[in-house]
Design a protein around this motif. Sequence first.
Motif, short mmCIF file in Angstrom:
data_model
loop_
_atom_site.label_atom_id
_atom_site.label_comp_id
_atom_site.label_asym_id
_atom_site.label_seq_id
_atom_site.Cartn_x
_atom_site.Cartn_y
_atom_site.Cartn_z
N PRO A 74 -53.93 -8.83 -24.54
CA PRO A 74 -54.37 -9.44 -25.81
C PRO A 74 -53.22 -9.87 -26.72
CG PRO A 74 -54.71 -7.06 -25.83
CD PRO A 74 -54.35 -7.43 -24.43
N GLU A 75 -52.02 -9.32 -26.49
CA GLU A 75 -50.90 -9.68 -27.36
C GLU A 75 -50.36 -11.08 -27.07
OE1 GLU A 75 -49.19 -7.96 -23.62
OE2 GLU A 75 -50.87 -7.49 -24.95
N THR A 76 -50.67 -11.63 -25.91
CA THR A 76 -50.23 -12.98 -25.58
C THR A 76 -51.20 -14.01 -26.16
OG1 THR A 76 -49.09 -12.33 -23.54
CG2 THR A 76 -49.82 -14.61 -23.69
N LYS A 77 -50.69 -14.92 -26.96
CA LYS A 77 -51.52 -15.97 -27.55
C LYS A 77 -51.60 -17.15 -26.58
CE LYS A 77 -51.60 -13.57 -31.40
NZ LYS A 77 -50.82 -14.04 -32.55
N ILE A 78 -52.79 -17.72 -26.43
CA ILE A 78 -52.99 -18.81 -25.47
C ILE A 78 -53.29 -20.12 -26.19
CG2 ILE A 78 -54.40 -19.63 -23.54
CD1 ILE A 78 -54.92 -16.73 -22.79
N VAL A 79 -52.52 -21.14 -25.84
CA VAL A 79 -52.75 -22.50 -26.34
C VAL A 79 -53.18 -23.36 -25.15
CG1 VAL A 79 -51.72 -24.54 -27.39
CG2 VAL A 79 -51.04 -22.26 -28.18
N ILE A 80 -54.36 -23.91 -25.23
CA ILE A 80 -54.87 -24.77 -24.16
C ILE A 80 -54.34 -26.19 -24.37
CG2 ILE A 80 -56.93 -25.82 -23.15
CD1 ILE A 80 -56.64 -22.89 -22.44
N LEU A 81 -53.78 -26.73 -23.30
CA LEU A 81 -53.28 -28.09 -23.32
C LEU A 81 -54.10 -28.89 -22.31
CD1 LEU A 81 -51.00 -29.92 -24.47
CD2 LEU A 81 -49.70 -29.36 -22.41
N THR A 82 -54.83 -29.90 -22.78
CA THR A 82 -55.79 -30.56 -21.90
C THR A 82 -55.96 -32.04 -22.25
OG1 THR A 82 -58.10 -30.52 -21.15
CG2 THR A 82 -57.67 -29.88 -23.42
N MET A 83 -56.52 -32.78 -21.32
CA MET A 83 -56.84 -34.19 -21.59
C MET A 83 -58.28 -34.34 -22.04
SD MET A 83 -56.97 -35.62 -17.68
CE MET A 83 -57.97 -34.83 -16.41
N TYR A 84 -59.05 -33.25 -22.12
CA TYR A 84 -60.47 -33.32 -22.46
C TYR A 84 -60.69 -33.12 -23.96
CZ TYR A 84 -60.86 -32.57 -17.44
OH TYR A 84 -60.72 -32.68 -16.08
N ASP A 85 -61.03 -34.20 -24.67
CA ASP A 85 -61.36 -34.08 -26.09
C ASP A 85 -62.87 -33.88 -26.22
OD1 ASP A 85 -61.97 -36.60 -25.21
OD2 ASP A 85 -61.41 -37.60 -27.08
N ASP A 86 -63.34 -32.79 -25.68
CA ASP A 86 -64.77 -32.53 -25.59
C ASP A 86 -65.09 -31.21 -26.28
OD1 ASP A 86 -67.22 -31.26 -24.17
OD2 ASP A 86 -67.31 -33.37 -23.58
N GLU A 87 -66.13 -31.24 -27.14
CA GLU A 87 -66.44 -30.05 -27.92
C GLU A 87 -66.91 -28.88 -27.07
OE1 GLU A 87 -70.09 -32.82 -28.53
OE2 GLU A 87 -67.91 -33.01 -28.39
N GLU A 88 -67.54 -29.13 -25.91
CA GLU A 88 -67.98 -28.02 -25.07
C GLU A 88 -66.80 -27.26 -24.51
OE1 GLU A 88 -71.15 -28.14 -22.38
OE2 GLU A 88 -72.30 -29.64 -23.45
N TYR A 89 -65.79 -27.99 -24.03
CA TYR A 89 -64.58 -27.33 -23.54
C TYR A 89 -63.90 -26.55 -24.66
CZ TYR A 89 -64.89 -30.25 -19.32
OH TYR A 89 -65.29 -30.85 -18.16
#
Length: 215
Positions: A74-89
């Motif tokens: 839990p101490e590791t922060k996650i940043v998602i990098l994606t090509m999907y500009d979709d609210e569900e993702y």
Amino acid sequence: MKIIIADDHAVVRSGFMLILNYQEDMEVVATAADGLEAYDLVAKYHPDILLMDLSMPPGESGLIATGKIKEDFPETKIVILTMYDDEEYLFHVLKNGASGYVLKNAPDEELLAAIRTVHEGGTYIHPAMATSLVREFIKKDSDGVETDPFKILSKREIEIFPLVAKGYGNKEIAEKLYISVKTVEAHKSKIMEKLQLKGRPELVEYALRKKLLNF
């Protein structure tokens, strides 16, 4: 801050490594090609930030890996990098524990700002997607029944679902996921039951509607 980059394209990993290592306050300590490798590297290096692609075929997706990593580290922060500009993702990765969501076509400055914001304990979402996040959060069928497959299905079922929709047979799915054919059959039955689907055509239609095929 120590950073790990997870992306299935080597050229993408190299590009972002150059950008991040150029910053005085950032150091890329490792890179991964899929979610499983990312998990192992987080266990080894305990980074401050994991910058992770959402879809990494044929390996484990960023969505699945996010839940596992946040549960165990839990101490590791996650940043998602994606090509999907979709609210569900966006909604699903935030529920699974991600702290940031950045599009791959964003300028370098936005990526760096997102990483620093998340490292300081904040959450970074592109402003244009904030309204979409609220809308997805309250969206349900008119009868009030929850229809989010990521809430209804288990993590293993979410892995199997798109493979079934794409037409893979039980043996092929078993080989891809390193499980038995009987296990695949059992999960398929549970998927059909939980989602109240009557056959593969309905399953494919559901997968398309819920944008599950990328997983």
